[in-house]
Each structure stands twice: as C-alpha cells, then as structure tokens.
Design an enzyme around this catalytic site. Structure first.
Site, PDB file in Angstrom:
ATOM      1  N   ARG A 126       0.802  -1.224   0.000  1.00 24.74           N
ATOM      2  CA  ARG A 126       0.000   0.000   0.000  1.00 24.74           C
ATOM      3  C   ARG A 126       0.841   1.283   0.000  1.00 24.74           C
ATOM      4  O   ARG A 126       0.443   2.296   0.558  1.00 24.74           O
ATOM      5  CB  ARG A 126      -0.978   0.004   1.170  1.00 24.74           C
ATOM      6  CG  ARG A 126      -1.995  -1.119   1.132  1.00 24.74           C
ATOM      7  CD  ARG A 126      -2.882  -1.077  -0.107  1.00 24.74           C
ATOM      8  NE  ARG A 126      -3.732  -2.250  -0.164  1.00 24.74           N
ATOM      9  CZ  ARG A 126      -3.408  -3.391  -0.780  1.00 24.74           C
ATOM     10  NH1 ARG A 126      -2.259  -3.490  -1.434  1.00 24.74           N
ATOM     11  NH2 ARG A 126      -4.226  -4.409  -0.776  1.00 24.74           N
ATOM     12  N   SER A 144     -11.123   1.160   2.736  1.00 26.09           N
ATOM     13  CA  SER A 144     -10.477   0.726   3.985  1.00 26.09           C
ATOM     14  C   SER A 144      -9.751   1.905   4.610  1.00 26.09           C
ATOM     15  O   SER A 144      -8.874   2.504   3.981  1.00 26.09           O
ATOM     16  CB  SER A 144      -9.483  -0.408   3.698  1.00 26.09           C
ATOM     17  OG  SER A 144     -10.153  -1.538   3.194  1.00 26.09           O
ATOM     18  N   GLU A 201      -4.998   4.515   5.821  1.00 28.04           N
ATOM     19  CA  GLU A 201      -4.699   4.278   4.415  1.00 28.04           C
ATOM     20  C   GLU A 201      -4.970   5.496   3.540  1.00 28.04           C
ATOM     21  O   GLU A 201      -4.180   5.809   2.649  1.00 28.04           O
ATOM     22  CB  GLU A 201      -5.470   3.073   3.896  1.00 28.04           C
ATOM     23  CG  GLU A 201      -5.124   2.675   2.485  1.00 28.04           C
ATOM     24  CD  GLU A 201      -5.677   1.335   2.073  1.00 28.04           C
ATOM     25  OE1 GLU A 201      -5.945   1.154   0.878  1.00 28.04           O
ATOM     26  OE2 GLU A 201      -5.840   0.448   2.942  1.00 28.04           O
TER      27      GLU A 201
END
Length: 339
Positions: free
Chosen positions: A162, A236, A331
């Site tokens: 990520r 998320s 995130e």
C-alpha cells in the site's frame, strides 16, 4: 487562477471544505502546465483524482486544486503479452472491465475499486491477492522538483504494501499515465486469497473472477452505490498491520494472519478493530463504522464533518492500541488534517 469550489462533492466521503482555486486538466500537457505555473507562483497545489482515497479537512485547501480529467488508452502487443498505456484520469474499474472483456489477465481481482488509474501506483492499490505493482511496466510522472516529465520503470517505483516512492514523497510527483504489461488469457492466474478461492476455486475465467470479486466487495459496502450509505467512505480506512512473528504470536492463535516473505506477519485490521470493541455499525454522532465491514468509516447520511470522522478514527486507533499494543495506520491521504 481558477474559482473557489467546495471539495466535498469531489470525494467519496462527501467531506471537505473549499479550495481557494479550482482548475480542471483534460490533457497531460495542461496538467503539467497548471502545476508548474502554480509552483512558480509558490501556490500550494493539490492534484485531485477520483477522491476515493482522500480525507479533506473541514477548512478545505488553501491553494489550487487541479482535477485530473485526462483520457486515453493505447494498446499494443509485446509477444504473448499486451502493453496498455493509460491516461491518469481514466476510471480504474472501467479499465479493469475492459481488460476482462479483452482477455487481458492481471487486474481482475481489483474489480470494483473506485478512483482513477493514475492513483493506483501511488497507493500500490491491491485487493484479493493482486496489486498493481505486479503488472505495472512504468509510470509517467511530472517531477515538480526537477521540472521534467519522465517514465519511471516499475523496479524504481519503490512498491511495497500500500505504498510507493510516489506516496513517500507525495508532493513531488504528479502521475500523468501508467503503462501495464498484461498476459493474454481468458483464465486467471493461480488465485491466493482464501475468501475468493473458497468461492470460485484456485483458477477461473476472468469474467467469473470479476463477478465474484464484485459480489464480495458489494457485501462489504466497497462498491460505490448511491443507494447504499455504507459506500460513502474512503474504502479501507486502516491498512492491515505488518508485525514481527513474535508480536503476531502474542495476539493469539485466533488472529487472522498472513506470513510475509521476509518473515514478518500481516494481521487483519478489521479483526483487531472488532475484537477491541468496535463492531459493525458502531457510531459516533453522524459518522459510523460501516454496517458491513469494520475497516470502513462512513459518513452515511452526509451530515458529518471531517472532524467527526477523525474523532471516530482516533477512538478506534486508540482502542486497538490499548487492547493489542498495535498502532493502526490510516490508508487514505490526509489533506489539511491528521490523526
């Protein structure tokens, strides 16, 4: 330069105050020109894609927001593979849908992810066992420090879970386009994500993989739908923590976990959140955890503020840290605000 514009309508959370100035770029050249001109004026600049991975403060952005609306997909062959050059402003899921229809394998597990293609390498977007880093050949960027346009090969993109070199130095690079190298096959590669394997097996036609992923994502409120208030989110909100094997063992045998190649362990943030006392639907004023998935924080009725959302995020983060000693990392990209 530009006009003042409220940013909330340009984010999937429906949150965010005004931009001092707003412009839209429909070509890569226009995008570079707008950003370069703002840099010469020393005007703070935010390059805005689909707004699906963004949390903007209630105060907005005191500078220029450049909306990326570039378009274009070019396809060529390289032996048994296909080279797909995509403008940054192209819708990601539309690209995935085309890949599946054309028999280009490598993106199908990332069906239903909102946002634009140019944002995917920044976050190293991934889902259900696939990441864009697995198929990116190169990323065309404008380097605001050196003031040049160049192609960055995948091996130099700093891809990790990520994240990427572009995310690590977010203000420096503007993504203009992404080139992918995809296999030509009607069948997926070997699927590894347990939830997906349990649904359709270890290999399946691309169209079946896409439909299965879309069904799974809809069940978690992760496919944008105006009729579903749980999709008014940034996806998320926290990444799955990566911890040492010793730390993972201390969490207990029931913790969902995935062993990483370097000996570390990725654990489920959603499980940690729920076990820390934050179930699906847990609310704090007008904002809440999704009723379908504990990783998503939502603004279900559009009546919340960014301050409300951050207060809920902090409560969840502190609760997990107090119970498990694990600090969750957000995130989405934060603009003018922080946890």
């Amino acid at each position: 330069m530009g006009v003042q514009r409220l940013l909330a309508p340009y984010t999937t959370l429906g949150l965010g105050g005004p931009a001092r100035a707003y412009e839209e770029a429909t070509t890569a050249e226009e995008l570079v020109s707008l950003v370069a001109d703002a840099d010469r004026r020393e005007l703070p600049t935010l390059v805005l894609g689909g707004g699906s991975n963004l949390v903007v403060s209630d105060d907005g952005f005191d500078g220029l927001v450049v909306k990326v609306s570039t378009r274009g997909v070019t396809v060529s062959r390289d032996g048994d593979q296909v080279v797909v050059e995509v403008a940054a402003g192209e819708d990601w899921d539309s690209l995935v849908a085309r890949a599946v229809a054309e028999g280009w394998a490598g993106m199908e597990c990332m069906s239903g992810i909102p946002g634009q293609t140019g944002s995917t390498p920044i976050q190293n977007v991934g889902a259900y066992g696939q990441e864009v880093s697995q198929t990116v050949r190169c990323v065309r960027i404008y380097d605001r420090r050196t003031r040049e346009v160049r192609d960055v090969e995948a091996r130099r993109c700093g891809f990790a879970y990520r994240t990427s070199a572009f995310k690590q130095d977010l203000g420096r690079y503007v993504v203009l386009g992404v080139t992918f190298l995809l296999d030509t096959s009607e069948m997926s590669g070997v699927l590894t994500y347990k939830e997906l394997v349990n649904k359709i097996g270890e290999r399946a036609p691309l169209s079946e993989v896409r439909e299965a992923v879309l069904q799974l994502r809809r069940g978690k409120g992760m496919v944008l739908d105006p009729a579903d208030p749980d999709t008014r989110s940034a996806g998320s909100f926290f990444t799955n923590p990566i911890v040492s094997a010793k730390e993972a063992a201390a969490l207990g045998e029931g913790t969902p976990r995935w062993d990483m190649p370097d000996g570390t362990v990725k654990v489920s943030a959603a499980w940690l959140i729920e076990q820390a006392g934050f179930p699906k639907g847990y609310a704090r004023g007008p904002v809440r955890i999704s009723t379908k998935h504990t990783l998503a924080l939502t603004n279900p009725n559009g009546g919340g503020t960014t301050a409300d959302l951050l207060a809920l995020a902090r409560e969840v983060r502190e609760g997990v840290r107090e119970k498990f000693g694990v600090t969750l990392v957000n995130e989405p990209t934060m603009i003018g605000c922080a946890l």
